[in-house]
Design a protein around this motif. Structure first.
Motif, PDB file in Angstrom:
ATOM      1  N   ASN A 328       0.823  -1.215   0.000  1.00  0.00           N
ATOM      2  CA  ASN A 328       0.000   0.000   0.000  1.00  0.00           C
ATOM      3  C   ASN A 328       0.858   1.267   0.000  1.00  0.00           C
ATOM      4  OD1 ASN A 328      -2.688   0.894  -0.141  1.00  0.00           O
ATOM      5  ND2 ASN A 328      -2.663   1.474   2.012  1.00  0.00           N
ATOM      6  N   PHE A 329       1.913   1.259  -0.810  1.00  0.00           N
ATOM      7  CA  PHE A 329       2.855   2.387  -0.854  1.00  0.00           C
ATOM      8  C   PHE A 329       2.436   3.393  -1.920  1.00  0.00           C
ATOM      9  CE2 PHE A 329       6.634   4.201  -2.986  1.00  0.00           C
ATOM     10  CZ  PHE A 329       7.094   4.996  -1.956  1.00  0.00           C
ATOM     11  N   SER A 330       2.428   4.669  -1.550  1.00  0.00           N
ATOM     12  CA  SER A 330       2.088   5.736  -2.483  1.00  0.00           C
ATOM     13  C   SER A 330       3.109   6.873  -2.370  1.00  0.00           C
ATOM     14  CB  SER A 330       0.687   6.300  -2.188  1.00  0.00           C
ATOM     15  OG  SER A 330      -0.309   5.310  -2.340  1.00  0.00           O
ATOM     16  N   THR A 331       3.430   7.475  -3.487  1.00  0.00           N
ATOM     17  CA  THR A 331       4.309   8.648  -3.491  1.00  0.00           C
ATOM     18  C   THR A 331       4.115   9.411  -4.797  1.00  0.00           C
ATOM     19  OG1 THR A 331       6.573   9.434  -3.151  1.00  0.00           O
ATOM     20  CG2 THR A 331       6.310   7.529  -4.575  1.00  0.00           C
ATOM     21  N   LYS A 332       4.484  10.677  -4.760  1.00  0.00           N
ATOM     22  CA  LYS A 332       4.446  11.501  -5.964  1.00  0.00           C
ATOM     23  C   LYS A 332       5.778  12.241  -6.048  1.00  0.00           C
ATOM     24  CE  LYS A 332       0.625  13.558  -7.004  1.00  0.00           C
ATOM     25  NZ  LYS A 332      -0.521  14.510  -6.940  1.00  0.00           N
ATOM     26  N   ILE A 333       6.560  11.965  -7.099  1.00  0.00           N
ATOM     27  CA  ILE A 333       7.881  12.569  -7.282  1.00  0.00           C
ATOM     28  C   ILE A 333       7.785  13.575  -8.418  1.00  0.00           C
ATOM     29  CG2 ILE A 333      10.293  12.124  -7.865  1.00  0.00           C
ATOM     30  CD1 ILE A 333       9.927   9.330  -6.641  1.00  0.00           C
ATOM     31  N   MET A 334       8.151  14.821  -8.123  1.00  0.00           N
ATOM     32  CA  MET A 334       8.011  15.909  -9.083  1.00  0.00           C
ATOM     33  C   MET A 334       9.371  16.276  -9.677  1.00  0.00           C
ATOM     34  SD  MET A 334       4.761  16.276  -8.597  1.00  0.00           S
ATOM     35  CE  MET A 334       4.321  17.807  -9.418  1.00  0.00           C
ATOM     36  N   ARG A 335       9.334  16.995 -10.797  1.00  0.00           N
ATOM     37  CA  ARG A 335      10.563  17.466 -11.431  1.00  0.00           C
ATOM     38  C   ARG A 335      11.359  18.323 -10.449  1.00  0.00           C
ATOM     39  NH1 ARG A 335       8.763  20.186 -16.189  1.00  0.00           N
ATOM     40  NH2 ARG A 335       8.729  22.151 -15.066  1.00  0.00           N
ATOM     41  N   GLY A 336      12.651  18.035 -10.325  1.00  0.00           N
ATOM     42  CA  GLY A 336      13.522  18.773  -9.417  1.00  0.00           C
ATOM     43  C   GLY A 336      13.661  18.162  -8.041  1.00  0.00           C
ATOM     44  N   ASP A 337      12.834  17.140  -7.712  1.00  0.00           N
ATOM     45  CA  ASP A 337      12.960  16.477  -6.406  1.00  0.00           C
ATOM     46  C   ASP A 337      14.255  15.678  -6.350  1.00  0.00           C
ATOM     47  OD1 ASP A 337      10.565  17.507  -5.581  1.00  0.00           O
ATOM     48  OD2 ASP A 337       9.419  15.652  -5.813  1.00  0.00           O
ATOM     49  N   PRO A 478      18.955  20.438 -12.500  1.00  0.00           N
ATOM     50  CA  PRO A 478      17.553  20.871 -12.565  1.00  0.00           C
ATOM     51  C   PRO A 478      16.555  19.727 -12.673  1.00  0.00           C
ATOM     52  CG  PRO A 478      18.621  21.215 -14.688  1.00  0.00           C
ATOM     53  CD  PRO A 478      19.693  20.754 -13.749  1.00  0.00           C
ATOM     54  N   GLY A 479      17.056  18.522 -12.965  1.00  0.00           N
ATOM     55  CA  GLY A 479      16.170  17.380 -13.093  1.00  0.00           C
ATOM     56  C   GLY A 479      15.903  16.706 -11.757  1.00  0.00           C
ATOM     57  N   THR A 480      15.520  15.431 -11.824  1.00  0.00           N
ATOM     58  CA  THR A 480      15.134  14.655 -10.646  1.00  0.00           C
ATOM     59  C   THR A 480      16.215  13.632 -10.324  1.00  0.00           C
ATOM     60  OG1 THR A 480      12.832  14.895 -11.334  1.00  0.00           O
ATOM     61  CG2 THR A 480      13.290  13.224  -9.675  1.00  0.00           C
ATOM     62  N   VAL A 481      16.422  13.361  -9.041  1.00  0.00           N
ATOM     63  CA  VAL A 481      17.437  12.412  -8.600  1.00  0.00           C
ATOM     64  C   VAL A 481      16.807  11.384  -7.662  1.00  0.00           C
ATOM     65  CG1 VAL A 481      19.617  12.080  -7.354  1.00  0.00           C
ATOM     66  CG2 VAL A 481      19.286  14.120  -8.780  1.00  0.00           C
ATOM     67  N   LEU A 482      17.061  10.103  -7.939  1.00  0.00           N
ATOM     68  CA  LEU A 482      16.753   9.022  -6.999  1.00  0.00           C
ATOM     69  C   LEU A 482      18.084   8.497  -6.486  1.00  0.00           C
ATOM     70  CD1 LEU A 482      13.958   7.017  -8.897  1.00  0.00           C
ATOM     71  CD2 LEU A 482      13.677   8.826  -7.201  1.00  0.00           C
ATOM     72  N   LEU A 483      18.321   8.613  -5.186  1.00  0.00           N
ATOM     73  CA  LEU A 483      19.630   8.318  -4.604  1.00  0.00           C
ATOM     74  C   LEU A 483      19.504   7.245  -3.534  1.00  0.00           C
ATOM     75  CD1 LEU A 483      22.665   9.017  -4.025  1.00  0.00           C
ATOM     76  CD2 LEU A 483      21.817  10.746  -2.442  1.00  0.00           C
ATOM     77  N   ILE A 484      20.101   6.078  -3.796  1.00  0.00           N
ATOM     78  CA  ILE A 484      20.235   5.045  -2.761  1.00  0.00           C
ATOM     79  C   ILE A 484      21.598   5.227  -2.121  1.00  0.00           C
ATOM     80  CG2 ILE A 484      20.327   2.576  -2.272  1.00  0.00           C
ATOM     81  CD1 ILE A 484      18.647   2.093  -4.764  1.00  0.00           C
TER      82      ILE A 484
END
Length: 630
Positions: A328-337, A478-484
């Motif tokens: 039941n995981f929800s998220t919203k990732i926007m440009r620049g996050d 300026p874009g989006t980053v997903l960082l582990i």
């Protein structure tokens, strides 16, 4: 008395010495962080201290009976079907052999002989420490070493160094492939050790917490700083400024002497031979100077911006076999996050990223990617590097030129920005160090147009300067980053929000989202106990009514209460959305630069919404409890 003492030690592999007549003293209890750029020779210095690398000159004095243990950088290997526990026992030398013999002995006489050797070497204490370390590093004692992954084998190397209880412990990037919980345990363990510790790390949180002194290896010289890391940074800057001023003074004097020696006949007849000799010495000194190599510099090749919504996940569920990864995981990732993903090893962080990118299909719920998404991926295992090919060809561009943000550059020039010499660019990738391999991957990553960067443990093996460069690039991207990442300081400096796997119950983790970096998460998170209390409250089961209370028949929900209960979830969702929006505004740096009336209005409204939300939750609990007794 010093444990080890260097006197004018030389180590030379080629054109420029790794150690150029250095002095160093190591005493018990010191916790030294060894700092230097990639390629300066940090690992070589550790091998000299360990005694596995002979020196080319000078003297090294060691205390009698000195024990030095070094964590190996390459993955642990073992012959045959050796288990983790057997591998660690073998690292204890004679005591470990006695412990293994004692456990296998079948007669009393043999056990007595082994026990005497164990008692003499304090083996029982070492065995207890061995079992504790196996548990803390999440190793399986009976697992075969050959069956372990590369990351687990690195943890095994760390364990093998820790169990020896040495006089000097050498750690080379000990936090690589460890999760945050284990890193915190390790830093506390290292701080409390009585032995001397010399460690190389990119993790500044670990460094600040553990180090009580700094050893800097710079251009063949060793500089010791008996202070913490932040004080070292100030003193290092002062040293480099003083060096630059001294060189400037010497260059000015050399220029004056060069003019003098080239004067007319009369001056040459009367010139002093000692002055000429001094001029020759000054020329040689300037020739022998070793200047710092240039700093790494780079730009990220930014693709055209895609849609404002980058990733939208709604009530996602996903499992591997019987292991639940998301529920039941929800998220919203926007440009620049800039989203940091935090959690223990093996919990499913990479799986979450693959789901968000559409590489995996969720078992339930939905994931939508925005329009115009261009993804670039940094792999923590560096498995995409072809060791049999050249560094240049590993860019996989099919051309001698690379275009960065509209500007064309030659590949060699581009790779020099990442501190690769032309010779190294044309050479095989197999000879690259861990830090150089990371820089090559960064060079390849930044050469491709992207507006979504996915980075899986990018900080491993990087030196501090390259780490700072990467940090600044991601912050300005300026874009989006997903960082582990398990690097707490790096997450704090880069991330605008975090997704955290926490509060496990029966192997299933909650996946929660927080505004800000790691320290912000620590301030916002709710303890597991509080979450459990809330869970108990919201999951009440029917109870018999107390004497004098209404019966279950009279407790049945009335029509208007049923309608109220039906509307509550959407009302709560709306309140939470409004609260998140106002909270985000309050976290903006410019928020407190507004006039006092606007600030007060926003904070008051936020407090009112939070109060209303709590009332809605309480009412929901009340109606659910009433419904459950009907």
């Amino acid at each position: 008395m010093a444990l080890i003492n260097f006197e004018q030690v030389y180590l030379d592999f080629g054109a420029k010495p790794i150690l150029d007549g250095v002095n160093l003293t190591i005493e018990r209890g010191q916790k030294w962080a060894l700092i230097g750029r990639n390629g300066e020779g940090k690992s070589s210095l550790l091998n000299v201290i360990n005694g596995t690398l002979p020196i080319d000159g000078g003297v090294i004095k060691r205390q009698d009976g000195l024990t030095v243990a070094k964590m190996q950088q390459s993955a642990a290997t073992a012959e045959g079907e050796s288990t983790v526990r057997e591998f660690l026992m073998s690292s204890l030398g004679d005591v470990g052999e006695a412990l293994a013999g004692y456990e296998q002995a079948k007669d009393t006489d043999a056990m007595m002989r082994f026990q005497q050797r164990i008692d003499d070497g304090d083996g029982w204490q070492l065995l207890n420490q061995l079992d504790t370390i196996i548990t803390r590093l999440r190793l399986q004692a009976d697992a075969q070493v050959q069956s372990l992954s590369g990351g687990v084998r690195r943890r095994l190397n760390l364990a093998a160094a820790l169990v020896q209880a040495p006089d000097i412990l050498l750690l080379d990037e000990p936090t690589n492939h460890l999760d945050i919980e284990t890193i915190i345990w390790l830093q506390q363990l290292v701080k409390n050790l009585d032995c001397a510790v010399i460690f190389v790390t990119h993790d500044r949180s670990f460094l600040r917490e553990v180090a009580n002194g700094i050893i800097e290896l710079d251009r063949g010289q060793i500089y010791s700083y008996d202070c913490d890391y932040d004080t070292y940074l100030q003193r290092r800057e002062q040293r480099l400024e003083a060096e630059a001023k001294e060189w400037e003074r010497m260059d000015k004097k050399l220029s004056q002497e060069e003019v003098w020696v080239r004067q007319g006949i009369k001056a040459r007849r009367t010139r002093s031979e000692s002055r000429v000799q001094k001029l020759l010495e000054m020329r040689e000194q300037k020739k022998q100077r070793r200047r710092q190599s240039g700093s790494a510099k780079a730009d990220i090749n930014v693709a055209e911006a895609g849609g404002k919504k980058v990733i939208t996940a709604y009530k996602v569920g996903f499992s591997f076999g019987e292991q639940t990864i998301l529920d039941n995981f929800s998220t919203k990732i926007m440009r620049g996050d800039k989203v940091g993903i935090i959690g223990p090893n093996g919990v499913g962080k990479t799986t979450l990223v693959n789901l968000l990118l559409g590489e995996l299909e969720p078992d339930s719920g939905s994931i939508k990617l925005g329009t115009g998404i261009e993804v670039a991926y940094f792999d923590q295992l560096k498995k995409d590097i072809n060791d049999n090919d050249t560094v240049q060809n590993n860019l996989q561009l099919g051309t001698d030129f690379v275009t960065i943000n509209g500007k064309s550059r030659h590949v060699i020039s581009y790779l020099q920005d990442f501190l690769f010499t032309p010779e190294k660019v044309r050479g095989p990738a197999s000879v690259l160090s861990g830090g150089e391999r990371s820089r090559l991957l960064l060079a390849r990553l930044f050469a491709r147009p992207a507006n979504l960067l996915v980075m899986d443990e990018p900080t491993n093996d990087l030196d501090m300067e390259t780490l700072d460069l990467l940090q600044d690039l991601l912050f300005d991207f300026p874009g989006t980053v997903l960082l582990i990442s398990h690097d707490r300081d790096f997450i704090d400096q880069v991330c605008t929000q975090t997704i955290v796997f926490e509060n496990p119950e029966d192997g299933v983790y909650e996946v929660n989202e927080y505004i800000g970096g790691y320290e912000d998460y620590l301030r916002q998170r709710k303890p597991k106990e509080a979450a459990a209390q809330k869970d108990i409250k919201t999951k009440r089961v029917s109870e018999k009514p107390a004497a004098g209370k209404q019966s279950s028949t009279t407790n049945a929900l009335k029509f208007h209460e049923q309608q109220e209960l039906k509307k509550l979830p959407s009302e709560i969702d709306g309140l939470e959305a409004d609260i998140n929006q106002l909270s985000a505004q309050a976290c903006e740096p410019e928020f407190y630069q507004q006039d006092a009336e606007t600030i007060k209005k926003t904070t008051t409204r936020l407090a009112e919404l939070e109060q209303t939300l709590q009332e809605k939750y309480d009412r929901w609990d009340e109606l659910e409890a009433k419904k459950s007794t009907s």
